[in-house]
Write a protein that holds these residues in place. Sequence first.
Motif, PDB file in Angstrom:
ATOM      1  N   ARG A  99       0.778  -1.385   0.344  1.00 52.97           N
ATOM      2  CA  ARG A  99       0.272   0.209   0.609  1.00 52.97           C
ATOM      3  C   ARG A  99       1.287   1.153  -0.027  1.00 52.97           C
ATOM      4  O   ARG A  99       2.009   1.352   1.058  1.00 52.97           O
ATOM      5  CB  ARG A  99      -0.956   0.652   1.442  1.00 52.97           C
ATOM      6  CG  ARG A  99      -1.758   1.243   1.700  1.00 52.97           C
ATOM      7  CD  ARG A  99      -2.575   0.726   2.631  1.00 52.97           C
ATOM      8  NE  ARG A  99      -3.852   1.621   2.824  1.00 52.97           N
ATOM      9  CZ  ARG A  99      -3.765   2.705   3.734  1.00 52.97           C
ATOM     10  NH1 ARG A  99      -2.982   2.772   4.033  1.00 52.97           N
ATOM     11  NH2 ARG A  99      -4.875   3.633   3.056  1.00 52.97           N
ATOM     12  N   THR A 147      -4.156   0.332  -2.826  1.00 53.68           N
ATOM     13  CA  THR A 147      -3.359  -0.985  -3.251  1.00 53.68           C
ATOM     14  C   THR A 147      -3.516  -1.560  -4.563  1.00 53.68           C
ATOM     15  O   THR A 147      -2.859  -2.203  -4.265  1.00 53.68           O
ATOM     16  CB  THR A 147      -4.231  -1.375  -2.003  1.00 53.68           C
ATOM     17  OG1 THR A 147      -5.451  -1.839  -2.583  1.00 53.68           O
ATOM     18  CG2 THR A 147      -3.855  -1.793  -0.834  1.00 53.68           C
ATOM     19  N   ASP A 165      -8.194   1.622  -2.504  1.00 56.84           N
ATOM     20  CA  ASP A 165      -7.374   1.000  -1.337  1.00 56.84           C
ATOM     21  C   ASP A 165      -8.222   0.078  -0.900  1.00 56.84           C
ATOM     22  O   ASP A 165      -9.435   0.486  -0.032  1.00 56.84           O
ATOM     23  CB  ASP A 165      -7.349   2.323  -0.428  1.00 56.84           C
ATOM     24  CG  ASP A 165      -6.608   2.102   0.661  1.00 56.84           C
ATOM     25  OD1 ASP A 165      -5.936   0.653   0.875  1.00 56.84           O
ATOM     26  OD2 ASP A 165      -6.669   2.616   1.910  1.00 56.84           O
TER      27      ASP A 165
END
Length: 328
Positions: free
Chosen positions: A234, A305, A261
């Motif tokens: 991340r 991510t 994310d």
Amino acid sequence: MSQSTAAWYGVNLASERLGAKALFANDDFFAPKERMLQDSDPVFIAGKYDDNGKWMDGWETRRKREQGYDYCVVQLAVPGRINKIEIDTRHFTGNYAPAAMLEACHCDGVPTASTEWTAITNTVALEGDARQLVDIASDQVYSHIRLNIYPDGGVARLRVYGQPEVEWNGLGAQSLDLLAMEVGGHAICANDEHFGSMHNLNLPGKGINMGDGWETRRRREPGNDWVILALGHRGEIEEIIIDTAFFKGNFADACSIQVADAGNLPDTTLAAQSLYWQELLPKSKLGADQEHSFKEALLEVGPITHLRVNIFPDGGISRIRAIGKPVL
């Protein structure tokens, strides 16, 4: 066009292209140990011989005439946790290794006579001209593996899938390619891979030819093609690099990037969700056979991510880099 997916076992830590090395083999009379780590699929060339006999695309030892077994020590490209081993004997028929067992260790430099090896598989029965996958139940970090074959014979390819062990805390605020294969970045799915695999997009270095990228078929209906990629960690993205090297009459004309994310959401759910991800890079023009850097055009999105790269309407991309800082 049907969506394509591929089971992802992890980064091939034994990839020659990533930097893995075959350090030592007690015998490689018929075919050198280094061939076993090549990333390309093994080939068979009828009628090709060298000074020692039939040319084979892999590692092959001579016929053993005494007790014992043959082995090869491999330094992994980067240390990591191993999930799965693939032992590939394609094109080895009357000369394949009948059985194998793998050991592993973690050490700095080259293993020595005093190095302690740990068995990570049982003895595995092999077949000729086949691919054997073996699950590894260990959470240890290893830097080297030793492939033992019983008693002798050939192995076309050895692949060691796992998760690279990256000291993220030690990297601090350093910017790096968070999509790089060597830190665990990988492709999850694409709507089309007719001419080139999505798994080429984050390979190290420049592409070597037009076949060393992701390329879709010619689109004959409305819409666009896309691929979903997972970062190795991340992070916050500062720069996107899109390289269309070798794609001249067939490069993607434009691209946009959406991001999320996504945490630990299952990979199988991401394609449908990605339609509504926020935009990182608005639709931007691409050119043939060149590297494109996008910085100022990137929107503020925070830590992410995953990326969905859309290409318009179709075509090829050689490499994608996502430069940024890991968020710990």
